[in-house]
Design an enzyme around this catalytic site. Structure first.
Site, short mmCIF file in Angstrom:
data_model
loop_
_atom_site.label_atom_id
_atom_site.label_comp_id
_atom_site.label_asym_id
_atom_site.label_seq_id
_atom_site.Cartn_x
_atom_site.Cartn_y
_atom_site.Cartn_z
N ARG A 1 -7.19 -2.66 9.11
CA ARG A 1 -6.56 -1.34 8.88
C ARG A 1 -5.07 -1.56 8.72
O ARG A 1 -4.46 -2.33 9.46
CB ARG A 1 -6.83 -0.41 10.06
CG ARG A 1 -6.01 0.87 9.96
CD ARG A 1 -6.41 1.92 10.93
NE ARG A 1 -7.72 2.46 10.60
CZ ARG A 1 -8.27 3.50 11.22
NH1 ARG A 1 -7.63 4.10 12.20
NH2 ARG A 1 -9.46 3.94 10.87
N LYS B 1 7.22 -10.47 12.80
CA LYS B 1 8.26 -11.47 12.45
C LYS B 1 8.42 -11.57 10.93
O LYS B 1 9.15 -12.43 10.44
CB LYS B 1 7.85 -12.85 12.98
CG LYS B 1 7.61 -12.91 14.47
CD LYS B 1 7.13 -14.33 14.83
CE LYS B 1 6.33 -14.34 16.09
NZ LYS B 1 5.52 -15.56 16.23
N HIS C 1 -11.12 4.99 3.06
CA HIS C 1 -11.67 4.60 4.37
C HIS C 1 -13.18 4.43 4.18
O HIS C 1 -13.97 5.23 4.67
CB HIS C 1 -11.34 5.70 5.39
CG HIS C 1 -11.56 5.30 6.82
ND1 HIS C 1 -12.25 4.17 7.21
CD2 HIS C 1 -11.19 5.92 7.98
CE1 HIS C 1 -12.27 4.11 8.53
NE2 HIS C 1 -11.63 5.15 9.02
N ARG D 1 -12.13 4.77 17.14
CA ARG D 1 -13.49 4.63 16.65
C ARG D 1 -13.71 3.39 15.77
O ARG D 1 -14.64 2.62 15.98
CB ARG D 1 -13.92 5.84 15.78
CG ARG D 1 -14.50 6.98 16.51
CD ARG D 1 -14.10 8.25 15.80
NE ARG D 1 -12.67 8.34 15.86
CZ ARG D 1 -12.01 8.86 16.91
NH1 ARG D 1 -12.68 9.39 17.87
NH2 ARG D 1 -10.70 8.86 16.96
N THR D 2 -12.87 3.25 14.76
CA THR D 2 -13.16 2.21 13.77
C THR D 2 -13.08 0.83 14.40
O THR D 2 -14.00 0.00 14.27
CB THR D 2 -12.19 2.33 12.58
OG1 THR D 2 -12.17 3.70 12.16
CG2 THR D 2 -12.63 1.46 11.42
N1 CP Z 1 -12.41 8.08 12.05
C1 CP Z 1 -11.48 7.14 12.35
O1 CP Z 1 -11.05 6.37 11.51
O2 CP Z 1 -11.08 7.14 13.66
P1 CP Z 1 -10.04 6.11 14.27
O3 CP Z 1 -8.71 6.39 13.63
O4 CP Z 1 -10.04 6.38 15.75
O5 CP Z 1 -10.51 4.73 13.94
#
Ligand code: CP
Length: 307
Positions: free
Chosen positions: A101, A80, A129, A51-52
């Protein structure tokens, strides 16, 4: 340079501005289709995501911009031994904005300290998040018409669930919020979140392991997955993974206007039979995430003088 590392980087007024922009994008998508023409978003994902990452990419494409990036650490020079700081300096030469991320808590902050372009935390370890929180806030706002005066239940893995920590942080600034924390003993909300957020803001909260007993009180139920990737031992995960499974019978005493949210991915904690219940909001939440990320990209690029 304005970044989004923690949801508290934005004031309540700025969050409302993002909600207003997202609602306007939903109503008038054509008016936004070229706003980021010639701009590039870099998606630096050192951890898995559906999703993100894809909603950030869809968001930038729908704004008329382009996307570069990687979806796993192994396909980048991190494999590396390149540092996050150096990666941020390098990507600043190629892109206008970064969404990162990383499994290590604080890595996006290190990136922000070294980049010359805005950095967005797209999830750091079990910490925060904030862009999921933006999706959550728009969902609650559209469902309830407000972000204040409600009882919000958080259920499942409250220890490792970074979406829970960020949303509690965001809601702590609105009037009349009550929090119900539903988890097994081993997955309780970390004490630093209770002390620094709930106690600090005088937010009434209760802790329980019994979802059904508190169901009638809830306006919003935020279900979460048990975060397998954060466990040190598989045995503990297997013992705890099915602590809560929301099935239709468990909603018998819920409010008729309850909103059921889940940041997804879902494993087993919400039965698929719930998906057709009008109170299930989690797939709308996915869609709203894209609109909030569009609003966020616009805001950060504008503040960086790039639009
Ligand atoms: N909600 C969320 O962060 O989903 P993903 O891990 O798929 O990005």
């Amino acid at each position: 340079m304005k970044h989004l590392i923690d949801i508290l980087d934005f004031s309540v007024e700025e969050l409302q501005e993002l909600i207003d922009t997202a609602n306007d994008i939903i109503d008038h998508p054509e008016a936004y289709s070229e706003r980021c023409k010639g701009k590039k978003l870099a998606t630096l994902f050192f951890e898995p995501s559906t999703r993100t990452r894809l909603s950030f990419e869809a968001a930038m494409y729908e704004l008329g911009g382009n996307v570069i990036g990687f979806s796993e650490a192994q396909s980048s020079s991190a494999a590396k031994g390149e540092s996050v700081a150096d990666t941020a300096k390098v990507i600043s030469c190629y892109a206008d904005i970064i969404a990162m991320r990383h499994p290590k808590e604080g890595a996006p902050l290190v990136a922000a300290m070294n980049a010359s372009i805005p950095v967005i935390n797209a999830g750091d370890g079990g910490h925060n998040h904030p862009t999921q929180t933006l999706a959550d806030l728009l969902t609650i706002h559209r469902e309830k018409g407000r972000l204040s005066n409600m009882t919000v239940g958080f259920c499942g893995d409250l220890k490792f669930g970074r979406t829970v920590h960020s949303l509690i942080n965001a809601l702590s600034r609105y009037e009349g919020i009550k929090v119900v924390l539903i988890s097994p003993e081993e997955l309780k909300l970390p004490s630093y979140v209770k002390k620094d957020i709930l106690k600090e803001h005088d937010i009434p909260y209760v802790q329980t392991s019994d979802l059904e007993s508190v169901m009638p009180d809830l306006d919003v139920l935020y279900m979460t997955r048990v975060q397998r990737e954060r466990f040190f031992n598989e045995e503990d995960y297997l013992r705890l993974k099915d602590s809560y499974i929301l099935t239709p019978d468990k909603l018998n005493n819920a409010k008729s206007d309850l909103s059921i949210l889940h940041p997804l991915p879902r494993v087993n904690e919400i039965s698929v039979e719930i998906d057709s219940d009008p109170r299930a909001c989690y797939f709308k939440q996915v869609l709203y995430g894209k609109y909030m990320r569009m609003a966020l990209i616009l805001k950060l690029l504008k503040e960086a003088g790039k639009l």
